[in-house]
Design a protein around this motif. Structure first.
Motif, PDB file in Angstrom:
ATOM      1  N   GLY A 136      66.326  26.166  58.273  1.00 31.73           N
ATOM      2  CA  GLY A 136      67.577  25.244  57.454  1.00 31.73           C
ATOM      3  C   GLY A 136      67.079  24.647  55.488  1.00 31.73           C
ATOM      4  N   ALA A 137      66.685  24.997  55.415  1.00 31.06           N
ATOM      5  CA  ALA A 137      66.344  25.130  53.766  1.00 31.06           C
ATOM      6  C   ALA A 137      67.129  26.854  53.088  1.00 31.06           C
ATOM      7  CB  ALA A 137      64.698  26.204  53.549  1.00 31.06           C
ATOM      8  N   MET A 138      66.863  27.678  54.024  1.00 28.97           N
ATOM      9  CA  MET A 138      68.471  28.030  53.887  1.00 28.97           C
ATOM     10  C   MET A 138      69.975  28.515  53.847  1.00 28.97           C
ATOM     11  SD  MET A 138      69.532  31.520  52.991  1.00 28.97           S
ATOM     12  CE  MET A 138      68.447  32.871  53.858  1.00 28.97           C
ATOM     13  N   MET A 139      69.784  27.364  55.174  1.00 34.95           N
ATOM     14  CA  MET A 139      71.362  26.664  55.625  1.00 34.95           C
ATOM     15  C   MET A 139      71.786  26.038  53.917  1.00 34.95           C
ATOM     16  SD  MET A 139      72.468  27.979  57.919  1.00 34.95           S
ATOM     17  CE  MET A 139      71.937  29.673  57.785  1.00 34.95           C
ATOM     18  N   ALA A 140      70.261  25.010  53.661  1.00 34.17           N
ATOM     19  CA  ALA A 140      71.090  23.897  53.137  1.00 34.17           C
ATOM     20  C   ALA A 140      71.386  24.741  51.178  1.00 34.17           C
ATOM     21  CB  ALA A 140      69.472  22.908  52.511  1.00 34.17           C
ATOM     22  N   MET A 141      70.368  25.937  51.346  1.00 40.28           N
ATOM     23  CA  MET A 141      70.313  26.836  49.809  1.00 40.28           C
ATOM     24  C   MET A 141      72.217  27.272  49.561  1.00 40.28           C
ATOM     25  SD  MET A 141      68.692  25.832  47.709  1.00 40.28           S
ATOM     26  CE  MET A 141      68.092  24.336  49.008  1.00 40.28           C
ATOM     27  N   LEU A 142      72.785  28.274  50.670  1.00 34.98           N
ATOM     28  CA  LEU A 142      73.698  28.356  51.567  1.00 34.98           C
ATOM     29  C   LEU A 142      74.854  27.600  50.737  1.00 34.98           C
ATOM     30  CD1 LEU A 142      73.681  30.763  54.295  1.00 34.98           C
ATOM     31  CD2 LEU A 142      73.062  31.386  52.304  1.00 34.98           C
ATOM     32  N   VAL A 143      75.288  26.156  51.311  1.00 33.34           N
ATOM     33  CA  VAL A 143      75.484  25.260  50.810  1.00 33.34           C
ATOM     34  C   VAL A 143      76.002  24.998  49.441  1.00 33.34           C
ATOM     35  CG1 VAL A 143      76.137  22.825  51.278  1.00 33.34           C
ATOM     36  CG2 VAL A 143      75.412  24.369  52.755  1.00 33.34           C
ATOM     37  N   LEU A 144      74.290  24.536  49.073  1.00 30.04           N
ATOM     38  CA  LEU A 144      74.743  24.234  47.202  1.00 30.04           C
ATOM     39  C   LEU A 144      74.875  25.338  46.529  1.00 30.04           C
ATOM     40  CD1 LEU A 144      70.421  22.887  46.538  1.00 30.04           C
ATOM     41  CD2 LEU A 144      72.782  21.594  47.140  1.00 30.04           C
ATOM     42  N   SER A 145      74.657  26.835  46.891  1.00 29.52           N
ATOM     43  CA  SER A 145      74.957  27.806  45.861  1.00 29.52           C
ATOM     44  C   SER A 145      77.354  27.674  46.058  1.00 29.52           C
ATOM     45  CB  SER A 145      75.103  29.167  46.602  1.00 29.52           C
ATOM     46  OG  SER A 145      73.331  29.146  46.852  1.00 29.52           O
ATOM     47  N   ILE A 146      77.487  27.436  47.200  1.00 30.18           N
ATOM     48  CA  ILE A 146      77.885  27.178  47.721  1.00 30.18           C
ATOM     49  C   ILE A 146      79.725  26.304  46.685  1.00 30.18           C
ATOM     50  CG2 ILE A 146      81.105  27.699  49.345  1.00 30.18           C
ATOM     51  CD1 ILE A 146      78.696  28.939  51.503  1.00 30.18           C
TER      52      ILE A 146
END
Lengths: 281, 276
Positions: free
Chosen positions: B241-251
């Motif tokens: 879950g945190a990984m998905m959120a971090m990917l979105v924030l990085s993009i």
């Protein structure tokens, strides 16, 4: 005027020169020297001749395995990416609606970093494989094709932009003349379009070849070499040789020198071969 | 008529292709709002009912990775490295073109040569040198990026400067300008299109760079790629879950940068390739 400019060397050149020496020249020379020594902290280096180079291949077969993996990956990616990107670029030169929108979409993945790209595709591929009870690390074939797909997704838009620029530079009167002479689409493509965009082909091949060989971040994030280092590319193998356990720094540096020579030879050979074609046309 | 039909077929093809390009990012975005355990099992469903967790993945991820400070360091390092590269490599390139001697031509070829050397060749020794010279901090790494970015940047600037006529510079000299004034008042403004290209190509590299900052400053300062990778290696199983959120924030920053500078980015990339 050249004489006055010369006196300004410290202002104009020194900052870049100093940074270049510190970041590249000194580490590069040290790297070549250290590949012939055994060391852990650089200051404790002792000369061992070519033994690191021998050990790169004989300690285990990981280096050869990763080299072969990288070559296979590079061949498929370079051909696939360039063919698809070129085909898309040709589509863009027809009168289609919303080309700007499509160009925007296709180029976007190239701006996303390798680590992030790797995790994005890990989710997608694992999501598909989960339905069959597998994951990307259950079979090296999955990791290989995962990397190939990822690389296509990332680089197609970039190469397409370069090909579009090349195609748009072809003088329209040549194309008109060919049409008046009754040349069919295939003739125009192979006799006019492709020879005219040779400079674009040169640069696209150069970029895809070097990027495929140097791939690291995407490999680390997508599979990290799993299962059992079978999806490990050369850059990741060198990294692991250096940092996963102590005592192999010299071997890692020797592998790095071999890797550098391979990349340099392939890149220069490709530039030489395709540039020659440019001159002919 | 046949031409029209063919164009329709191609147009549909492009739409399918575009959908395939957007799909992975859309999946990550959707999953960033889902409960972490259902992500690996069914990433292709929409979050309904219990599955929808609102922003909790984002809160968790930001907390665990220190994302805010990672964003700050990424921005700091990228902005100042680009500024240093533009100022110093363009001056260096002008000097190389205007002063022809053995030294400048050796320097030029050494810089071009550095472009094809894989990072692994110098990664170990470079991080040692950076350590000894106390460059292992967010200021020092700017110097390292200047050194690594110099190859491509000097190459592109020299390519353009060769086409700049000497006459205007001579006129400025006659008017009493010293080379420094001549460069900044007359030459640099002409270089602006190339400067934009150089800035864009280097931003794409430095903002996303993982291994160099990881080796040089990674233990004390995390940039965005390091923070994302840290989520994987930090502790046992990955919090998807945190990984998905971090990917979105990085993009998000990348997409914002792209949408604002799209015209320049696409032109810059094409121009960069032509010079290469």
């Amino acid at each position: 005027m050249e004489k006055t400019v010369k006196h300004w060397f410290p202002v104009f050149v020194l900052p870049t020169l100093a940074a270049f020496l510190i970041a590249f020249v000194i580490p590069f020379v040290m790297g070549v020297v250290l590949s012939f020594t055994e060391f852990r902290t650089v200051s404790d280096a002792t000369f061992v001749g070519f033994s690191n180079y021998v050990r790169a291949f004989t300690d285990n077969n990981l280096f050869l395995q990763s080299l072969w993996f990288t070559v296979k990956f590079a061949v498929i990616s370079v051909i696939g990416i360039n063919v698809i990107a070129f085909a898309l670029a040709l589509l863009f030169t027809r009168e289609l609606p919303a080309t700007n929108f499509f160009r925007t979409i296709f180029f976007m993945p190239n701006l996303i970093g390798g680590i992030v790209l790797g995790y994005i595709w890990q989710v997608i591929i694992n999501g598909v494989l989960y339905k069959f009870g597998y994951s990307i690390t259950s079979n090296p074939t999955y990791g290989f094709w995962g990397l190939v797909i990822l690389m296509h997704w990332q680089m197609i838009g970039y190469m397409m932009i370069i090909y579009i620029a090349g195609i748009q530079n072809i003088p329209t009167d040549i194309l008109e003349a060919a049409r008046v002479d009754g040349a069919n689409a295939a003739t125009v493509l192979f006799r006019i379009t492709i020879p005219s965009v040779m400079p674009s082909i040169t640069i696209c091949l150069f970029l895809t070849i070097t990027n495929s060989f140097k791939l690291f971040d995407q490999n680390l994030a997508l599979t990290a070499g799993a299962p059992a280092n079978r999806t490990q590319m050369v850059a990741l193998d060198i990294y692991n040789t250096f940092y996963s356990r102590s005592g192999y720094e010299g071997v890692g540096q020797a592998k790095a020198v071999i890797f550098f020579i391979i990349v340099a030879v392939i890149a220069l050979l490709q530039l030489y071969l395709t540039r020659r074609k440019e001159v002919e046309s | 008529m046949a031409r029209k039909l063919l164009n329709t077929v191609f147009f549909v093809l492009l739409i399918v292709f575009a959908a395939a390009f957007v799909f992975p990012v859309a999946v990550v975005l959707i999953n960033s709002f889902k409960a972490k355990f259902s992500i690996s099992e069914s990433p292709f469903t929409l979050p309904f009912g219990d599955d929808f967790v609102g922003l909790s993945n984002y809160v968790e991820g930001i907390k665990n990775t220190g994302f805010i400070s990672a964003f700050g360091w990424s921005l700091f390092i990228t902005v100042f490295s680009i500024a240093a590269i533009l100022i110093f490599t363009s001056m260096c390139a002008w000097f190389i073109v205007r002063v022809k001697n053995k030294f400048t031509s050796i320097l030029y070829y050494a810089l071009v040569f550095s472009m094809i050397v894989p990072f692994q060749m110098v990664m170990f020794t470079m991080s040692k040198v950076a350590n000894v010279l106390h460059l292992d901090n967010p200021l020092g790494i700017i110097l390292i990026y200047l050194g690594f970015g110099a190859g491509l940047s000097v190459f592109m600037f020299t390519g353009f400067i060769k086409t700049v006529p000497l006459g205007i510079e001579e006129a400025a000299t006659i008017d009493g300008c010293n080379p420094f004034q001549t460069y900044w008042q007359v030459v640099f403004p002409i270089l602006k299109p190339t400067a934009i290209t150089v800035a864009i190509l280097n931003t794409m590299w430095i903002w996303n760079d993982y291994l160099l900052p990881y080796l040089v400053i990674g233990s004390d300062y995390k940039t965005i790629p390091i923070a994302v990778q840290y989520l994987k290696g930090g502790y046992g199983s990955v919090d998807m879950g945190a990984m998905m959120a971090m990917l979105v924030l990085s993009i998000i920053p990348v997409v914002v940068f792209y949408l604002f500078g799209q015209k320049y980015i696409i032109k810059g990339v094409a121009a960069g390739a032509v010079k290469g």
